[in-house]
Design a protein around this motif. Structure first.
Motif, PDB file in Angstrom:
ATOM      1  N   ASP A  52       0.774  -1.192   0.004  1.00 33.67           N
ATOM      2  CA  ASP A  52      -0.065   0.061   0.111  1.00 33.67           C
ATOM      3  C   ASP A  52       0.822   1.192  -0.176  1.00 33.67           C
ATOM      4  O   ASP A  52       2.184   1.081  -0.045  1.00 33.67           O
ATOM      5  N   SER A  53       0.220   2.510   0.156  1.00 37.14           N
ATOM      6  CA  SER A  53       1.018   3.765  -0.203  1.00 37.14           C
ATOM      7  C   SER A  53       1.988   3.729   0.743  1.00 37.14           C
ATOM      8  O   SER A  53       2.987   4.544   0.518  1.00 37.14           O
ATOM      9  N   ARG A  54       1.950   3.338   2.070  1.00 36.77           N
ATOM     10  CA  ARG A  54       3.002   3.520   3.103  1.00 36.77           C
ATOM     11  C   ARG A  54       4.345   3.038   2.426  1.00 36.77           C
ATOM     12  O   ARG A  54       5.206   3.302   2.950  1.00 36.77           O
ATOM     13  N   TYR A  55       4.400   1.730   1.730  1.00 39.53           N
ATOM     14  CA  TYR A  55       5.516   1.179   1.480  1.00 39.53           C
ATOM     15  C   TYR A  55       5.827   1.201  -0.120  1.00 39.53           C
ATOM     16  O   TYR A  55       6.743   0.404  -0.502  1.00 39.53           O
ATOM     17  N   THR A  56       5.040   1.718  -0.993  1.00 40.47           N
ATOM     18  CA  THR A  56       5.326   1.584  -2.503  1.00 40.47           C
ATOM     19  C   THR A  56       6.660   2.270  -2.750  1.00 40.47           C
ATOM     20  O   THR A  56       7.456   1.622  -3.577  1.00 40.47           O
ATOM     21  N   GLU A  57       7.154   3.229  -2.257  1.00 40.67           N
ATOM     22  CA  GLU A  57       8.284   3.977  -2.606  1.00 40.67           C
ATOM     23  C   GLU A  57       9.478   3.047  -2.060  1.00 40.67           C
ATOM     24  O   GLU A  57      10.498   2.984  -2.975  1.00 40.67           O
ATOM     25  N   GLN A  58       9.551   2.550  -0.819  1.00 40.89           N
ATOM     26  CA  GLN A  58      10.393   1.812  -0.350  1.00 40.89           C
ATOM     27  C   GLN A  58      10.704   0.378  -1.188  1.00 40.89           C
ATOM     28  O   GLN A  58      11.584  -0.141  -1.539  1.00 40.89           O
ATOM     29  N   ALA A  59       9.517  -0.202  -1.607  1.00 38.58           N
ATOM     30  CA  ALA A  59       9.540  -1.319  -2.271  1.00 38.58           C
ATOM     31  C   ALA A  59      10.168  -1.066  -3.788  1.00 38.58           C
ATOM     32  O   ALA A  59      10.954  -1.927  -4.181  1.00 38.58           O
ATOM     33  N   GLU A  60       9.845   0.069  -4.342  1.00 37.69           N
ATOM     34  CA  GLU A  60      10.404   0.284  -5.585  1.00 37.69           C
ATOM     35  C   GLU A  60      12.079   0.534  -5.613  1.00 37.69           C
ATOM     36  O   GLU A  60      12.646  -0.150  -6.362  1.00 37.69           O
ATOM     37  N   ALA A  61      12.409   1.046  -4.413  1.00 36.17           N
ATOM     38  CA  ALA A  61      13.995   0.877  -4.244  1.00 36.17           C
ATOM     39  C   ALA A  61      14.613  -0.278  -3.663  1.00 36.17           C
ATOM     40  O   ALA A  61      15.814  -0.476  -4.249  1.00 36.17           O
ATOM     41  N   GLU A  62      13.700  -1.040  -3.117  1.00 40.99           N
ATOM     42  CA  GLU A  62      14.465  -2.437  -2.598  1.00 40.99           C
ATOM     43  C   GLU A  62      14.206  -3.530  -3.531  1.00 40.99           C
ATOM     44  O   GLU A  62      15.097  -4.329  -3.500  1.00 40.99           O
ATOM     45  N   CYS A  63      13.189  -3.605  -4.148  1.00 42.51           N
ATOM     46  CA  CYS A  63      12.834  -5.115  -4.861  1.00 42.51           C
ATOM     47  C   CYS A  63      13.023  -4.835  -6.294  1.00 42.51           C
ATOM     48  O   CYS A  63      12.330  -4.849  -7.144  1.00 42.51           O
ATOM     49  N   THR A  64      14.504  -5.112  -6.585  1.00 43.96           N
ATOM     50  CA  THR A  64      14.968  -4.921  -8.279  1.00 43.96           C
ATOM     51  C   THR A  64      14.153  -6.163  -8.909  1.00 43.96           C
ATOM     52  O   THR A  64      13.980  -7.300  -8.423  1.00 43.96           O
ATOM     53  N   GLY A  65      13.617  -5.848  -9.965  1.00 45.69           N
ATOM     54  CA  GLY A  65      13.169  -6.760 -10.954  1.00 45.69           C
ATOM     55  C   GLY A  65      11.699  -7.165 -10.510  1.00 45.69           C
ATOM     56  O   GLY A  65      11.191  -8.112 -11.385  1.00 45.69           O
ATOM     57  N   PHE A  66      11.237  -6.702  -9.681  1.00 48.04           N
ATOM     58  CA  PHE A  66       9.612  -6.784  -9.262  1.00 48.04           C
ATOM     59  C   PHE A  66       8.935  -5.672  -9.853  1.00 48.04           C
ATOM     60  O   PHE A  66       9.213  -4.443  -9.875  1.00 48.04           O
ATOM     61  N   GLU A  67       7.723  -5.874 -10.235  1.00 45.63           N
ATOM     62  CA  GLU A  67       6.510  -4.897 -10.507  1.00 45.63           C
ATOM     63  C   GLU A  67       6.032  -4.544  -9.265  1.00 45.63           C
ATOM     64  O   GLU A  67       5.432  -5.521  -8.582  1.00 45.63           O
ATOM     65  N   VAL A  68       5.945  -3.260  -8.765  1.00 49.86           N
ATOM     66  CA  VAL A  68       5.198  -2.866  -7.494  1.00 49.86           C
ATOM     67  C   VAL A  68       3.984  -2.525  -7.733  1.00 49.86           C
ATOM     68  O   VAL A  68       3.675  -1.325  -8.446  1.00 49.86           O
ATOM     69  N   ILE A  69       2.946  -3.108  -7.123  1.00 47.60           N
ATOM     70  CA  ILE A  69       1.607  -2.655  -7.258  1.00 47.60           C
ATOM     71  C   ILE A  69       1.019  -2.216  -6.229  1.00 47.60           C
ATOM     72  O   ILE A  69       1.276  -2.942  -5.114  1.00 47.60           O
ATOM     73  N   LYS A  70       0.372  -0.846  -6.044  1.00 44.62           N
ATOM     74  CA  LYS A  70      -0.210  -0.522  -5.062  1.00 44.62           C
ATOM     75  C   LYS A  70      -1.718  -1.028  -4.903  1.00 44.62           C
ATOM     76  O   LYS A  70      -2.497  -0.841  -5.847  1.00 44.62           O
TER      77      LYS A  70
END
Ligand code: GLY
Ligand code: MN
Ligand code: MN
Length: 357
Positions: A52-70
């Motif tokens: 969710d919106s609390r973590y999307t920015e962090q996930a985009e920075a940390e999870c290389t190769g993943f599609e981050v879906i909110k």
């Protein structure tokens, strides 16, 4: 990333199209994400990270190769989001972690995603985590070193009159001060008669002369934990205290000596337990000899008399026999060790001769 490839192979061999991960440690292992409250779907083609919106920015920075879906407002709800990922990647049989899924979530997902078969699975990621790679071992090695350093220093603080909670607080501070991201798990401090409680919660009890003090603690580095226990004494030990301490120390050594790659996990347990039983205290050692340590404080292999797992090079496990005598006290000594071809490397290096303060 080889971890994902291995998981995809396992999914295929068990007949799953994909897996929904909800356990934080499995999500971290597979994606690199260090936060909470997120979901991952992995299949042959899917690398979906749902948060969710609390973590999307962090996930985009940390999870290389993943599609981050909110998900959540204004995006779709969780079940619609998971359903969307499954439709896009042709996932019909979706495995989930049976030891983590709640009934609430299961009901919600199965009601909201009628076209997807949710199937319980166990150990798919944990089976890959079982053997640690060099980077993981280095994190645990550092966590063990920090715990050793903190133990060495907390000894200067422990004396008659301080409480178990005082010692817990000091040890916690020292573990973080010496470079840990966090403590490895809630610290156990058990003194005097309370040392017969294997998992005592630190209390306001003050240390008295003649008390055994069992300290069970660890550090966390990059998510990886160490786990060690030392029992010390304040004031001169009695003959009985010396006897019990020496039995546990010898049993701990026997357990460690029995460990090498290829051995069944019950063998070191038998070895340590046999020693304690022969000394007449078998009934006072109720728990297993040890457990794996990594991103979780307790993970496979769980070494007990019934453990069928075969120890492998790269397992990181604890060796922690104890004798607990109700209304008298107890002793536990615990190391974190790395399994090697012909034996072990002990990662927690604090002395094991009885420390008398
Ligand atoms: N601190 C818990 C354990 O040693 O397993
Ligand atoms: Mn421990
Ligand atoms: Mn342990």
């Amino acid at each position: 990333m080889y971890r994902i490839e291995k998981l995809v192979e396992r999914l295929k061999s068990e007949g799953f199209d994909g897996i929904l991960l909800i356990k934080d440690s499995n999500i971290r292992y597979m994606s690199g994400y260090t936060g909470a409250d997120s979901y991952v779907i992995i299949s042959e083609t899917a690398r979906a990270f749902i948060t969710d919106s609390r973590y999307t920015e962090q996930a985009e920075a940390e999870c290389t190769g993943f599609e981050v879906i909110k998900w959540r407002h204004p995006a779709a709800g969780l079940e619609e989001t998971i359903q969307g990922v499954c439709s896009k990647h042709g996932i019909k049989k979706l495995a989930f972690e049976r030891d983590k899924m709640t009934y609430d979530l299961f009901e919600r997902l199965s009601n909201g995603m009628k076209s997807i078969e949710l199937i319980p699975s166990s150990g798919l990621v944990e089976g890959i985590r079982y053997v640690k790679c060099q980077e993981e071992i280095e994190n645990i090695r550092r966590a063990a070193e920090i715990a050793d350093n903190a133990f060495d220093e907390v000894l200067k603080y422990i004396r008659v009159g301080v409480s178990e909670k005082d010692i817990e607080r000091e040890l916690q501070y020292l573990i973080k001060k010496k470079g840990a991201d966090d403590i490895g798990f809630p610290i156990i401090v058990a003194s005097g008669k309370r040392s017969s409680l294997p998992h005592a919660i630190p209390s306001d009890k003050r240390i008295e002369s003649g008390d055994f003090i069992t300290l069970d603690f660890g550090a966390m580095v990059n998510g990886y934990r160490s786990d060690m226990t030392r029992t010390i004494i304040v004031g001169e030990p009695t003959d009985k205290q010396k006897e019990i301490y020496d039995i546990v120390k010898a049993a701990q050594a026997a357990g460690e000596q029995a460990i090498k790659a290829g051995v069944q996990g019950s063998v070191p347990d038998d070895s340590a337990r046999g020693y304690i039983s022969q000394a007449g205290y078998g009934d006072n050692f109720g728990h297993g000899l040890g457990h794996g340590v990594g991103l979780d404080i307790h993970e496979e292999p769980f070494m007990s008399t019934r453990c069928e797992k075969i120890l492998q090079i790269g397992n990181v496990i604890t060796v922690e026999p104890g004798i607990y005598i109700p209304d008298w006290g107890g002793v536990r000594i615990e190391d974190t060790v790395l399994v090697k071809e012909d034996g072990i490397e002990i990662l927690t290096k604090s002395p094991k001769d009885l420390i008398i303060l």
